[in-house]
Design a protein around this motif. Sequence first.
Motif, mmCIF file in Angstrom:
data_model
loop_
_atom_site.group_PDB
_atom_site.id
_atom_site.type_symbol
_atom_site.label_atom_id
_atom_site.label_comp_id
_atom_site.label_asym_id
_atom_site.label_seq_id
_atom_site.Cartn_x
_atom_site.Cartn_y
_atom_site.Cartn_z
ATOM 1 N N TRP A 69 32.903 10.912 55.390
ATOM 2 C CA TRP A 69 32.381 10.425 56.669
ATOM 3 C C TRP A 69 33.412 10.664 57.756
ATOM 4 N N GLY A 70 32.927 11.056 58.896
ATOM 5 C CA GLY A 70 33.818 11.378 59.999
ATOM 6 C C GLY A 70 34.165 12.857 60.064
ATOM 7 N N GLY A 71 33.626 13.613 59.103
ATOM 8 C CA GLY A 71 33.846 15.060 59.118
ATOM 9 C C GLY A 71 35.180 15.513 58.587
ATOM 10 N N LEU A 72 35.865 14.665 57.789
ATOM 11 C CA LEU A 72 37.174 15.031 57.265
ATOM 12 C C LEU A 72 37.014 15.843 55.973
ATOM 13 N N LEU A 73 37.650 16.981 55.931
ATOM 14 C CA LEU A 73 37.634 17.806 54.726
ATOM 15 C C LEU A 73 38.464 17.130 53.646
ATOM 16 N N THR A 74 37.851 16.878 52.488
ATOM 17 C CA THR A 74 38.549 16.171 51.420
ATOM 18 C C THR A 74 38.781 17.036 50.182
ATOM 19 N N LYS A 75 37.822 17.898 49.852
ATOM 20 C CA LYS A 75 37.946 18.729 48.659
ATOM 21 C C LYS A 75 37.269 20.079 48.909
ATOM 22 N N THR A 76 37.699 21.086 48.155
ATOM 23 C CA THR A 76 37.019 22.377 48.133
ATOM 24 C C THR A 76 36.874 22.817 46.688
ATOM 25 N N SER A 77 35.653 23.007 46.269
ATOM 26 C CA SER A 77 35.420 23.494 44.902
ATOM 27 C C SER A 77 35.400 25.018 44.925
ATOM 28 N N ARG A 78 35.920 25.626 43.863
ATOM 29 C CA ARG A 78 36.006 27.075 43.774
ATOM 30 C C ARG A 78 35.507 27.540 42.417
ATOM 31 N N ASN A 79 34.645 28.556 42.426
ATOM 32 C CA ASN A 79 34.196 29.141 41.165
ATOM 33 C C ASN A 79 33.685 30.555 41.409
ATOM 34 N N HIS A 80 33.322 31.209 40.328
ATOM 35 C CA HIS A 80 32.781 32.571 40.376
ATOM 36 C C HIS A 80 33.761 33.548 41.027
ATOM 37 N N PHE A 81 35.038 33.469 40.626
ATOM 38 C CA PHE A 81 36.049 34.396 41.167
ATOM 39 C C PHE A 81 35.821 35.792 40.606
ATOM 40 N N LYS A 82 35.922 36.807 41.481
ATOM 41 C CA LYS A 82 35.753 38.197 41.064
ATOM 42 C C LYS A 82 36.787 39.060 41.783
ATOM 43 N N LEU A 83 37.462 39.898 41.003
ATOM 44 C CA LEU A 83 38.462 40.801 41.564
ATOM 45 C C LEU A 83 38.086 42.241 41.255
ATOM 46 N N THR A 84 38.150 43.087 42.271
ATOM 47 C CA THR A 84 37.931 44.513 42.070
ATOM 48 C C THR A 84 39.078 45.298 42.693
ATOM 49 N N LYS A 85 39.415 46.431 42.084
ATOM 50 C CA LYS A 85 40.385 47.372 42.636
ATOM 51 C C LYS A 85 39.751 48.754 42.614
ATOM 52 N N SER A 86 39.971 49.502 43.680
ATOM 53 C CA SER A 86 39.326 50.800 43.820
ATOM 54 C C SER A 86 40.355 51.925 43.860
ATOM 55 N N PHE A 87 39.901 53.120 43.529
ATOM 56 C CA PHE A 87 40.725 54.317 43.626
ATOM 57 C C PHE A 87 39.812 55.521 43.784
ATOM 58 N N THR A 88 40.326 56.576 44.389
ATOM 59 C CA THR A 88 39.556 57.796 44.602
ATOM 60 C C THR A 88 40.200 58.940 43.846
ATOM 61 N N ALA A 89 39.464 59.498 42.888
ATOM 62 C CA ALA A 89 39.953 60.595 42.060
ATOM 63 C C ALA A 89 39.582 61.927 42.700
ATOM 64 N N LEU A 90 40.495 62.893 42.599
ATOM 65 C CA LEU A 90 40.281 64.206 43.196
ATOM 66 C C LEU A 90 40.155 65.314 42.155
ATOM 67 N N GLU A 91 40.106 64.942 40.879
ATOM 68 C CA GLU A 91 39.973 65.936 39.816
ATOM 69 C C GLU A 91 38.668 65.749 39.059
ATOM 70 N N ASP A 92 38.057 66.873 38.694
ATOM 71 C CA ASP A 92 36.891 66.858 37.811
ATOM 72 C C ASP A 92 37.398 67.191 36.411
ATOM 73 N N ASN A 93 37.740 66.153 35.655
ATOM 74 C CA ASN A 93 38.268 66.357 34.310
ATOM 75 C C ASN A 93 37.540 65.445 33.329
ATOM 76 N N ASP A 94 37.946 65.448 32.077
ATOM 77 C CA ASP A 94 37.240 64.667 31.049
ATOM 78 C C ASP A 94 37.268 63.172 31.356
ATOM 79 N N VAL A 95 38.375 62.701 31.918
ATOM 80 C CA VAL A 95 38.502 61.266 32.194
ATOM 81 C C VAL A 95 37.579 60.856 33.330
ATOM 82 N N THR A 96 37.621 61.607 34.445
ATOM 83 C CA THR A 96 36.757 61.242 35.569
ATOM 84 C C THR A 96 35.276 61.429 35.215
#
Length: 260
Positions: A69-96
Motif C-alpha cells: 500500500w502506498g505504491g512502495l516496491l517490496t519484492k520482485t519475483s524472477r523466473n523463466h531466465f533464458k540466455l542466448t549467444k550469437s555468432f556469424t560463421a563465414l565458412e561452408d563446412n561440415d560443422v556449419t
Amino acid sequence: MKEDAVAGDPLKANLWTDADVYISTNLSATLPADADTPFGVDWDLVGLLDGDDGFPESRDEDTDDKYAWGGLLTKTSRNHFKLTKSFTALEDNDVTFSLLWPGSSATQIKVPRPAKVMVAFETREGDKVRRLITANYAEVTLDGDHGENETDIESMSFTATIFPTGDGVLFNRQITPTLTALDVSPATKTLAVGAIGALVATATYSDLSTAIVTASASWVSSNLTKATVENGYVTAVATGSATITATYGGFSDTCAVTVS
C-alpha cells in the motif's frame, strides 16, 4: 593544487582481436584443463567468424514487481531466465552445415531439428585467452535468413540457446591468468667491489600462481659507474650505491644495491 590521477587500469581493458567457436556433439566431451590447453578431438572448429558481429548476448527473464500500500516496491519475483549467444560463421563446412541443417546428410536436406551440443566461445588478445564453455548443453539455430549472392560472402548467423545445469550453471569459464605484481628479491643487497650477485624476479598472477621471470624481465641500473646488471646478475663496479630495476609485463620492482 594536486592534480587528480586518472582512475582505472588500462591493462584491464580488453580489445579481443581474434576469436573462435567450437562445437561438440558429445555432451560428455572432455574440457581443456585450462585456457592455455587446446581443445581435444571431441571438439570441432566452426571456422572463420564475422568479427564485426562478435558474440552478442541476450538475457530474457520474466519479472513481477510486488507493491505494498502506498505504491512502495517490496519484492520482485524472477523466473523463466533464458540466455542466448550469437555468432556469424563465414565458412561452408561440415560443422556449419550440421548447425544449419541438423539431421541432414550430404545428399538430403531435412526439416531442421536442433540437436543438443556443447558450445565453446573463445576470445583472444595476444597471449590472453578467455573461454566460455557450456556447462550443460545448447541448441543452435539459424538466426534470420540464409542465402547466396554474388556480392557478399556467404554467411550464417546462429543463435545458441544455453541450457543451464540443475543448479543454474550456464558456463564453465576459463581465462589466462593476468599479471598482478612483480617482486624482486632480495630487496637490498651488499656486494664487494668486483663481486657478482644474483637477483630473482617473481611474477604473481590473478589466480595467485607465481612464476620466476628473471630471464624474461628487463633489467636496468640507475648508476652504471657503481653497479651493472644483466639478466638479474649484478656486478659491483665501484664503492657506492645503485638501484636495480626489473620490468616485466608493465610491472616493475627494485633492489637497492650497496657496493662496499
